[in-house]
Design an enzyme around this catalytic site. Structure first.
Site, PDB file in Angstrom:
ATOM      1  CB  ALA A  57      -0.696   0.130   0.889  1.00 37.15           C
ATOM      2  CB  ILE A  62       9.284   4.768   7.306  1.00 32.84           C
ATOM      3  CG1 ILE A  62       8.125   3.933   7.123  1.00 32.84           C
ATOM      4  CG2 ILE A  62       8.406   5.838   8.649  1.00 32.84           C
ATOM      5  CD1 ILE A  62       7.056   4.317   6.584  1.00 32.84           C
ATOM      6  CB  THR A  63      11.610   9.901   5.798  1.00 34.56           C
ATOM      7  OG1 THR A  63      11.061   9.650   3.670  1.00 34.56           O
ATOM      8  CG2 THR A  63      12.185  11.287   5.998  1.00 34.56           C
ATOM      9  CD  GLU A  86       3.144  14.080   3.124  1.00 35.94           C
ATOM     10  OE1 GLU A  86       3.906  13.228   2.765  1.00 35.94           O
ATOM     11  OE2 GLU A  86       1.808  13.552   3.958  1.00 35.94           O
TER      12      GLU A  86
END
Length: 390
Positions: free
Chosen positions: A141, A168-169, A255
């Site tokens: 996803a 994931i940053t 964002e």
């Protein structure tokens, strides 16, 4: 050193750049030039920043600038966050992950957190004690957030979280992670919730590898695994379960505008560095700037970058005044990231063979720019959202 975009685009200062915003930009550029840039190559090789740099950023007011002073922030707006992000781009330390921490993670807590949550987490984020991340993407996803499989089940006054996340940053450093999870899978999007996990206080949480990316090497990007991770039900963001998807949609315009900030800042830096280079570099007995092809290419890039800056300034002003709609934010993300890619690519061409050498900043920019068209929702998704509004 920071590249002053005004020296390239010769635009008047926009209305949203107040004196304190301009001072913050100058202070951020100075800090990043003196404290971060000298170590940046080490971070690129290590593929991660150190926590000391985050702490120093907090001490210098670069963390949570738009959070209220009562929660440890500086009481600013997105204009202040933009100043910091632009300084990062103009100095050329693009892998410093404070933009996500400041203008994505912290606002979720500010807007949806309880008073207790805000007092507990935001001051520690402002100091750099807590480093933030948001865990949306899963192996199955990406842009389709409704496809999230990570599950949070009630267990008394706790949730048990199971699932995995990827891309994931800040994933290796983060010790405060907002997890996008399903509290009621049968309800689809309406069964999505945001739950905060303080990784230092739980068991069952594991970090996977620091992912090997094309660019932004110094920004750690990770796989995360949740294996019966128990967190208090009080870590839910919002009064009730099932509000997560709405919360995500409400915050996505900022964002996406932030991605535009990064894009326009890098485009301006690439243009400034290239103009300096072609004035000094000679071929066939004359400076490269004297060739008509060079002039035409740079004329086009300067024009489009100027258009991009004017559009960006308009979006920031609208956002600060509460009027940036999701469609326009999608336009900003899509168009500015495409512009960034074009400017960097054509600037690299004017460097010739040297542009392909890693010792030249334009080569790093070429690698770092590519992800901008992917994250925050791919540009194809942006076009779909824009198209639906027609």
């Amino acid at each position: 050193m920071a590249t002053d975009p005004a020296s390239v685009l010769e635009l008047p200062k926009p209305r949203w750049v107040s004196d304190d915003v301009a001072m913050l930009y100058d202070m951020a550029a100075r800090f990043l030039t003196e404290e971060i840039a000298p170590k940046y190559e080490e971070f690129e090789k290590a593929e991660i920043f150190d926590r000391a740099s985050w702490r120093k950023a907090g001490e210098n007011g670069l963390l949570c600038a738009s959070m209220p002073e009562e929660y440890g922030g500086s009481g600013g707006t997105f204009a202040h966050e933009s100043a910091i992000i632009e300084a990062i781009g103009h100095v050329g330390v693009d892998g410093f992950g404070i933009a996500l921490h400041n203008s994505i993670v912290a606002p979720y807590i500010l807007h949806y957190g309880s008073e207790e949550q805000k007092k507990k987490w935001l001051p520690r984020m402002a100091s750099g004690e807590l480093i933030g991340a948001i865990a949306m993407t899963e192996p199955g996803a990406g842009s389709d957030l409704q496809g999230v499989k990570t599950r949070a089940e009630r267990d008394g006054n706790h949730y048990r979280i199971n699932g995995s996340k990827t891309f994931i940053t800040n994933g290796q450093l983060a010790n405060l992670i907002i997890v996008v999870t399903k509290t009621d899978p049968a309800k689809g999007a309406k069964g999505t919730s945001l739950i905060v996990v303080e990784t230092d206080e739980v068991t069952g949480f594991e970090r996977g590898r620091n992912l090997d990316k094309i660019g932004l090497k110094s920004n750690d990007t990770s796989e995360l695994f949740f294996n019966d991770v128990r967190v208090p039900t009080s870590n839910l963001l919002g009064h009730d379960e099932g509000q997560g998807f709405v919360q995500l949609m409400q915050q996505l315009p900022q964002e996406r505008l932030q991605i535009g900030t990064t894009a326009i800042a890098m485009a301006e830096r690439a243009l400034a560095l290239t103009i300096d280079y072609v004035k000094e570099r000679k071929a066939f007995g004359k400076a490269i700037i004297d060739f008509q092809n060079t002039q035409f290419t740079l004329a086009e890039l300067k024009t489009e970058t100027t258009i991009g800056r004017v559009f960006y300034n308009n979006c920031v002003e609208r956002h600060i005044n509460g009027g940036l709609d999701p469609v326009t934010a999608s336009m900003a993300k899509y168009w500015l990231s495409e512009l960034q890619g074009k400017v960097v690519d054509q600037c690299l061409q004017l460097f010739g063979g040297y542009g392909y050498m890693n010792e030249y900043p334009i080569a790093r920019m070429y690698r770092d720019a590519r992800v901008q068209r992917i994250y925050g929702g791919t540009n194809e998704i942006m076009k779909l959202l824009i198209g639906r509004s027609l």
